[in-house]
Design a protein around this motif. Structure first.
Motif, PDB file in Angstrom:
ATOM      1  N   THR A  12       0.856  -0.536   0.266  1.00 40.72           N
ATOM      2  CA  THR A  12      -0.105   0.177  -0.457  1.00 40.72           C
ATOM      3  C   THR A  12       1.204   1.453   0.150  1.00 40.72           C
ATOM      4  O   THR A  12       0.329   2.246  -0.609  1.00 40.72           O
ATOM      5  CB  THR A  12      -1.237   0.330   1.413  1.00 40.72           C
ATOM      6  N   PHE A 165      -4.654  -1.800   5.629  1.00 41.03           N
ATOM      7  CA  PHE A 165      -4.669  -1.764   4.459  1.00 41.03           C
ATOM      8  C   PHE A 165      -4.426  -2.325   3.839  1.00 41.03           C
ATOM      9  O   PHE A 165      -2.686  -2.755   3.702  1.00 41.03           O
ATOM     10  CB  PHE A 165      -4.199   0.050   4.879  1.00 41.03           C
ATOM     11  N   ILE A 168      -5.830  -5.215  -2.260  1.00 39.67           N
ATOM     12  CA  ILE A 168      -6.671  -5.878  -2.797  1.00 39.67           C
ATOM     13  C   ILE A 168      -8.041  -5.715  -1.827  1.00 39.67           C
ATOM     14  O   ILE A 168      -7.951  -4.386  -0.921  1.00 39.67           O
ATOM     15  CB  ILE A 168      -6.685  -7.272  -1.950  1.00 39.67           C
ATOM     16  N   GLY A 170     -10.522  -7.054  -0.167  1.00 39.96           N
ATOM     17  CA  GLY A 170     -10.290  -7.513   1.026  1.00 39.96           C
ATOM     18  C   GLY A 170     -10.481  -9.202   0.433  1.00 39.96           C
ATOM     19  O   GLY A 170      -9.244  -9.642   0.085  1.00 39.96           O
ATOM     20  N   TYR A 172     -10.859 -12.597  -0.534  1.00 37.26           N
ATOM     21  CA  TYR A 172     -11.437 -13.395  -2.335  1.00 37.26           C
ATOM     22  C   TYR A 172     -11.651 -15.170  -1.314  1.00 37.26           C
ATOM     23  O   TYR A 172     -11.035 -15.665  -0.987  1.00 37.26           O
ATOM     24  CB  TYR A 172     -11.428 -12.780  -3.090  1.00 37.26           C
ATOM     25  N   ILE A 198     -12.363 -20.567   1.139  1.00 33.75           N
ATOM     26  CA  ILE A 198     -11.421 -19.865   1.083  1.00 33.75           C
ATOM     27  C   ILE A 198      -9.897 -20.755   0.647  1.00 33.75           C
ATOM     28  O   ILE A 198      -9.784 -21.980   1.105  1.00 33.75           O
ATOM     29  CB  ILE A 198     -11.536 -18.225   1.421  1.00 33.75           C
ATOM     30  N   ASN A 204       2.701 -12.007  -2.206  1.00 36.93           N
ATOM     31  CA  ASN A 204       4.296 -11.224  -3.486  1.00 36.93           C
ATOM     32  C   ASN A 204       5.200 -10.935  -3.130  1.00 36.93           C
ATOM     33  O   ASN A 204       5.543 -10.584  -1.705  1.00 36.93           O
ATOM     34  CB  ASN A 204       3.505  -9.966  -4.245  1.00 36.93           C
ATOM     35  N   GLY A 207       5.144  -8.627   0.595  1.00 37.96           N
ATOM     36  CA  GLY A 207       4.624  -8.566   1.667  1.00 37.96           C
ATOM     37  C   GLY A 207       5.204  -9.885   1.847  1.00 37.96           C
ATOM     38  O   GLY A 207       5.473 -11.132   2.246  1.00 37.96           O
ATOM     39  N   THR A 208       4.856  -9.786   3.888  1.00 42.94           N
ATOM     40  CA  THR A 208       5.442 -10.569   4.376  1.00 42.94           C
ATOM     41  C   THR A 208       4.308 -11.646   5.814  1.00 42.94           C
ATOM     42  O   THR A 208       4.449 -13.049   5.852  1.00 42.94           O
ATOM     43  CB  THR A 208       6.178 -10.432   5.956  1.00 42.94           C
ATOM     44  N   GLY A 210       0.600 -12.497   4.024  1.00 42.12           N
ATOM     45  CA  GLY A 210      -0.469 -12.370   3.091  1.00 42.12           C
ATOM     46  C   GLY A 210      -1.504 -12.463   3.433  1.00 42.12           C
ATOM     47  O   GLY A 210      -2.015 -11.998   4.638  1.00 42.12           O
ATOM     48  N   LYS A 214      -3.350 -12.300   7.948  1.00 41.09           N
ATOM     49  CA  LYS A 214      -4.682 -11.234   7.322  1.00 41.09           C
ATOM     50  C   LYS A 214      -6.130 -11.677   9.410  1.00 41.09           C
ATOM     51  O   LYS A 214      -6.510 -11.137   9.418  1.00 41.09           O
ATOM     52  CB  LYS A 214      -5.348 -10.356   6.728  1.00 41.09           C
TER      53      LYS A 214
END
Ligand code: ADP
Length: 255
Positions: A12, A165, A168, A170, A172, A198, A204, A207-208, A210, A214
């Motif tokens: 972000t 933040f 994406i 949210g 999916y 899900i 990526n 990003g540590t 993922g 979250k």
């Protein structure tokens, strides 16, 4: 919600080339200013030290060596705070840095100390900006990702809401970066039920956490009765729109 913790991921905060995105920070500080004017209190948990360190040195560092990574964080943390300070200064808001490790949440005395510091800063109208203290955090004592750090902070501060933040909208049903037909999950009450339905895809480069950390963070705060929202922080005026309920997001409602 009066007390809001906002966690900002590297994706972000940074541009595609890894440099700190000033437009994002300017928009963020403007929104935080609006919230503060409305009588709300805000604590920020920010990633991005390492990516800022790489950007500062002007080339991508390929070394995987731990001390090298820690050195990058040391350089980048200064850049990061400098960027925050500049944008918040425009709104006459002071910021305070808090660098924490797992130990700070395990040891009773340390926990009380950071709690008191956090409350004092906020009482004084300062916006605390929290990050993991990467220069002292070797693997064994690491929190490891700021989703978890943000959740621990929200609990410690008795926040009313945690907002994560990311890049994406949210959670999916499968990784939206790979699957064009991925569908957004808008409301979650039963986290175990969500996990069963899900697909948790890979992360990526910078990003540590993922999506898994979250969802874990949602569990941590929901257990304390704090709701969590995951949304795309890159969208303009996202905080203000979210609070008025007009943006796409995943809301973990808790009990
Ligand atoms: P940040 O740096 O913002 O904390 P991460 O890169 O660590 O974010 O995690 C978010 C990423 O997780 C998304 O960009 C996406 O590529 C990936 N992802 C994998 N599976 C999912 C899923 N089911 N729903 C949403 N995102 C997913």
């Amino acid at each position: 919600s009066k007390k809001i913790v906002i966690k900002i991921g590297s994706n972000t905060l940074a541009n595609e080339d890894g440099s700190i995105c000033r437009d994002f920070l300017q928009n963020l500080s403007k929104q935080v200013h609006t919230l503060v004017e409305e009588g709300k209190q805000v604590v920020i948990v920010s990633s991005g030290a390492r990516i800022a360190g790489v950007a500062t040195l002007g080339r991508w560092m390929r070394k995987e060596d731990m001390h090298y990574k820690q050195a990058l964080c040391s350089i980048g943390q200064v850049e990061l705070m400098d960027a925050y300070r500049r944008v918040f200064e425009d709104h006459h808001i002071h910021i305070g840095q808090m660098l924490l490790t797992r130990d700070d949440f395990c040891d009773r005395n340390r926990t009380l100390n950071i709690r008191n510091t956090l409350f004092t800063l906020v009482d004084e109208g300062v916006v605390p900006i929290i990050n993991e203290n990467d220069t002292v955090s070797v693997e064994e004592i690491k929190i490891g990702d700021n989703d978890t750090l943000a959740a621990l902070t929200a609990n410690l501060w008795n926040a009313d809401l945690l907002i994560l933040f990311s890049d994406i909208d949210g959670v999916y049903d499968k990784n939206p970066k790979i699957h064009k037909d991925a569908e957004l999950v808008e409301r979650v009450r039963d986290i175990e039920g969500l996990l069963a339905t899900i697909e948790v895809g890979e992360v990526n480069s910078f990003g540590t956490g993922g999506i898994a950390t979250k969802i874990e963070a949602a569990k941590t705060v929901n257990n304390y009765g704090i709701p969590m929202i995951l949304t795309n922080g890159k969208k303009e005026d996202i905080l203000l729109k979210l609070i008025n309920g007009v943006e796409k997001a995943t809301v973990f409602e808790g009990m």
